[in-house]
Scaffold this motif. Structure first.
Motif, PDB file in Angstrom:
ATOM      1  N   UNK A  66       4.069 -54.161 -49.208  1.00 16.06           N
ATOM      2  CA  UNK A  66       5.526 -54.271 -49.309  1.00 16.06           C
ATOM      3  C   UNK A  66       6.143 -53.056 -49.989  1.00 16.06           C
ATOM      4  N   UNK A  67       5.360 -52.356 -50.813  1.00 10.84           N
ATOM      5  CA  UNK A  67       5.867 -51.147 -51.461  1.00 10.84           C
ATOM      6  C   UNK A  67       6.094 -50.042 -50.429  1.00 10.84           C
ATOM      7  N   UNK A  68       5.140 -49.891 -49.506  1.00 10.98           N
ATOM      8  CA  UNK A  68       5.280 -48.882 -48.456  1.00 10.98           C
ATOM      9  C   UNK A  68       6.424 -49.233 -47.504  1.00 10.98           C
ATOM     10  N   UNK A  69       6.399 -50.452 -46.984  1.00 11.14           N
ATOM     11  CA  UNK A  69       7.443 -50.837 -46.035  1.00 11.14           C
ATOM     12  C   UNK A  69       8.799 -50.919 -46.719  1.00 11.14           C
ATOM     13  N   UNK A  70       8.815 -51.358 -47.976  1.00  2.88           N
ATOM     14  CA  UNK A  70      10.074 -51.442 -48.718  1.00  2.88           C
ATOM     15  C   UNK A  70      10.713 -50.097 -48.951  1.00  2.88           C
ATOM     16  N   UNK A  71       9.893 -49.071 -49.188  1.00  3.87           N
ATOM     17  CA  UNK A  71      10.428 -47.719 -49.383  1.00  3.87           C
ATOM     18  C   UNK A  71      11.062 -47.199 -48.099  1.00  3.87           C
ATOM     19  N   UNK A  72      10.388 -47.442 -46.965  1.00  3.81           N
ATOM     20  CA  UNK A  72      10.929 -46.995 -45.679  1.00  3.81           C
ATOM     21  C   UNK A  72      12.214 -47.753 -45.340  1.00  3.81           C
ATOM     22  N   UNK A  73      12.186 -49.082 -45.500  1.00  8.67           N
ATOM     23  CA  UNK A  73      13.373 -49.885 -45.196  1.00  8.67           C
ATOM     24  C   UNK A  73      14.500 -49.569 -46.184  1.00  8.67           C
ATOM     25  N   UNK A  74      14.147 -49.380 -47.457  1.00 11.56           N
ATOM     26  CA  UNK A  74      15.163 -49.044 -48.454  1.00 11.56           C
ATOM     27  C   UNK A  74      15.802 -47.691 -48.201  1.00 11.56           C
ATOM     28  N   UNK A  75      14.964 -46.685 -47.892  1.00 12.04           N
ATOM     29  CA  UNK A  75      15.501 -45.359 -47.583  1.00 12.04           C
ATOM     30  C   UNK A  75      16.340 -45.383 -46.324  1.00 12.04           C
ATOM     31  N   UNK A 249      10.700 -40.948 -49.441  1.00  8.03           N
ATOM     32  CA  UNK A 249       9.515 -40.472 -50.154  1.00  8.03           C
ATOM     33  C   UNK A 249       9.642 -40.629 -51.672  1.00  8.03           C
ATOM     34  N   UNK A 250      10.781 -40.236 -52.278  1.00  3.53           N
ATOM     35  CA  UNK A 250      10.918 -40.538 -53.714  1.00  3.53           C
ATOM     36  C   UNK A 250      10.881 -42.034 -54.002  1.00  3.53           C
ATOM     37  N   UNK A 251      11.496 -42.830 -53.115  1.00  6.98           N
ATOM     38  CA  UNK A 251      11.439 -44.283 -53.300  1.00  6.98           C
ATOM     39  C   UNK A 251      10.006 -44.786 -53.171  1.00  6.98           C
ATOM     40  N   UNK A 252       9.250 -44.205 -52.237  1.00  8.04           N
ATOM     41  CA  UNK A 252       7.851 -44.585 -52.077  1.00  8.04           C
ATOM     42  C   UNK A 252       7.050 -44.189 -53.314  1.00  8.04           C
ATOM     43  N   UNK A 258       5.211 -47.777 -59.604  1.00  4.97           N
ATOM     44  CA  UNK A 258       5.485 -49.087 -60.209  1.00  4.97           C
ATOM     45  C   UNK A 258       4.533 -50.147 -59.669  1.00  4.97           C
ATOM     46  N   UNK A 259       4.344 -50.153 -58.345  1.00  4.90           N
ATOM     47  CA  UNK A 259       3.548 -51.193 -57.706  1.00  4.90           C
ATOM     48  C   UNK A 259       2.083 -51.124 -58.073  1.00  4.90           C
ATOM     49  N   UNK A 260       1.491 -49.902 -58.045  1.00  9.51           N
ATOM     50  CA  UNK A 260       0.097 -49.789 -58.449  1.00  9.51           C
ATOM     51  C   UNK A 260      -0.049 -50.121 -59.930  1.00  9.51           C
ATOM     52  N   UNK A 261       0.980 -49.775 -60.693  1.00  7.44           N
ATOM     53  CA  UNK A 261       0.966 -50.156 -62.098  1.00  7.44           C
ATOM     54  C   UNK A 261       0.992 -51.663 -62.249  1.00  7.44           C
ATOM     55  N   UNK A 262       1.861 -52.308 -61.460  1.00  8.28           N
ATOM     56  CA  UNK A 262       1.938 -53.773 -61.505  1.00  8.28           C
ATOM     57  C   UNK A 262       0.645 -54.387 -61.008  1.00  8.28           C
TER      58      UNK A 262
END
Length: 463
Positions: A66-75, A249-252, A258-262
């Motif tokens: 969801x981090x990858x897809x969320x960055x693309x959808x968010x951007x 890319x910055x969002x990703x 954040x996500x790998x940290x979580x």
């Protein structure tokens, strides 16, 4: 004077009307999605402690996806909102098709990993053979749902821009009810249905994700809705792709940091034992349920500010940004109060050992401070900043707060100094609080006041 005051009241009314039309349905949808996860955790928690722990660890794979897809959808959402404000519907449709292609490609990679290498994925998070066995079986069963999730998020984005956010809430309500009913039969094995345990939760997830996608596709073919077509899937523009990745890319980077940290939180808790893992998993569910409001406000802020920037209404966008800053603080206070009230109630619904219950109560107390800071950061950094292309700050703040402060201390406390579980948990979750002092100075630089749209349609080429 009266005319000016009347105009201000009208503008204020319009602001909150638009915000509520976006934030409330989106917040409700986030809540319903969180409730799906909570219902799974609750039913599995009534089964065995190992089941809820293993599924919590296994779901980190879907979280990372969801981090990858969320960055693309968010951007893409930031760009689409500005082109929407500009009135360029062809570009909106083409960007929508581009997002679907990227989201499906990302989903397919994670589907393949979960289907063919689930044991390897589980060993990343825990050495416990019992948890690995349960989690690997769950991953293989749930992997098909990954193919649907990313594409559905693209449709949800367009529905919000079209003013159909309530429709996405209805879809989430139906999928929640479907998930709960299927979980009840598949996990526990009632009415002659085989008792599948954790795998029952996986199969119900596949069904509800498929239902949501089919419904979204059907909804896009009603009326004048934006829908993908062959021309849109064939369309390609180097310049627009560069614009997308300048934001995505910055969002990703931020999302992955954040996500790998979580996700590292789960790894750390997994190495501190089943009691710590179960307690932290339930605390995470409580946080997800509580923070749905600020996530809705954040998405609403991005859409509202983005539309203004696409029309070059910079002064009004700045005014909206100021209002959202104030709203974020109140949202944080409300979230803190809600967690203090609802946290102890949530704890009573799970079958836990006395040690795990003790951990959970203390974790929920600290989580109240965490959600306050998280609310402010989410609205401003994930809502206002990306709307105008300032997506880089989030990655920078996450890197320093998480990877240079919170996680190193938590890892040292776990593997070197063997600090108590609660001390390690507090250190892990301190990253959102550490970000707060640096946030407002960045906001005042107004690096987010940018129109990202392009004037020249001749730059667009077909593949």
């Amino acid at each position: 004077m009266k005319a000016r005051r009347s105009t201000e009241l009208v503008e204020k009314k319009d602001f909150y009307k638009e915000l509520f039309s976006l934030a409330i349905p989106i917040g409700m949808q986030n809540l319903l999605v969180a409730l799906i996860g909570a219902s799974d955790a609750l039913m599995l928690g009534r089964l065995t402690q190992d089941a809820v722990s293993a599924v919590s660890l296994a779901n980190q794979i879907a979280f990372i996806m969801s981090l990858f897809s969320g960055a693309v959808v968010g951007g893409g959402g930031a760009l689409i909102a500005q082109y929407w404000g500009k009135g360029d519907w062809t570009m909106v449709k083409n960007l929508f098709c581009m997002l679907i292609k990227w989201a499906f490609g990302i989903s397919f990679v994670f589907f393949a990993l979960a289907m063919f290498a689930p044991e390897l994925l589980m060993r990343i998070y825990t050495p416990d053979t019992a948890l690995i066995k349960i989690g690997a079986s769950y991953l293989r069963a749930v992997s098909l749902s990954y193919l649907f999730t990313g594409v559905t998020q693209c449709y949800y984005l367009i529905m919000k821009l079209e003013g159909k956010a309530p429709k996405s809430v209805l879809i989430s309500v139906v999928t929640l009810i479907t998930d709960v009913v299927l979980d009840f039969f598949l996990i526990y094995g009632f009415a002659g249905v085989p008792k599948l345990g954790a795998n029952g939760s996986a199969y119900s997830t596949v069904v509800v994700e498929l239902v949501a996608l089919i419904w979204c596709i059907a909804e896009s073919h009603r009326g004048e809705s934006i829908r993908p077509d062959l021309q849109g899937f064939q369309w390609f523009s180097i310049d627009i792709t560069k614009d997308l990745f300048k934001i995505a890319l910055p969002m990703l980077g931020s999302s992955l940091a954040w996500g790998f940290g979580f996700s590292m939180h789960s790894l750390i808790m997994g190495h501190l034992g089943s009691d710590a893992t179960a307690a932290a998993s339930i605390a995470s569910v409580a946080q997800e349920l509580i923070t749905c409001v600020c996530k809705g406000i954040s998405v609403g802020a991005g859409i509202m500010v983005g539309k203004l920037l696409g029309q070059n209404l910079f002064d009004k966008a700045k005014e909206y940004g100021k209002k959202f800053c104030h709203i974020s603080i109140w949202a944080g206070i409300i979230h803190m109060a809600l967690l203090c009230i609802l946290g102890p109630i949530v704890a009573e619904f799970f079958v836990l050992s006395e040690t795990a219950k003790h951990y959970l109560v203390i974790m929920l107390v600290f989580s109240a401070f965490y959600v306050f800071a998280y609310s402010i950061n989410t609205v401003i950094v994930c809502g206002i900043f990306p709307a105008g292309g300032d997506a880089g700050y989030d990655a920078l703040s996450v890197f320093f707060a998480s990877w240079c402060f919170a996680l190193p201390l938590a890892l040292l406390g776990t593997f070197v100094f063997h600090w108590p579980v609660i001390v390690v948990y507090i250190l892990m979750c301190a990253d959102e609080i550490v970000k707060i002092p640096w946030l407002y100075p960045r906001y005042k630089k107004y690096l987010w006041l940018n129109n990202l749209t392009r004037e020249e349609s001749s730059e667009m080429v077909n593949a």
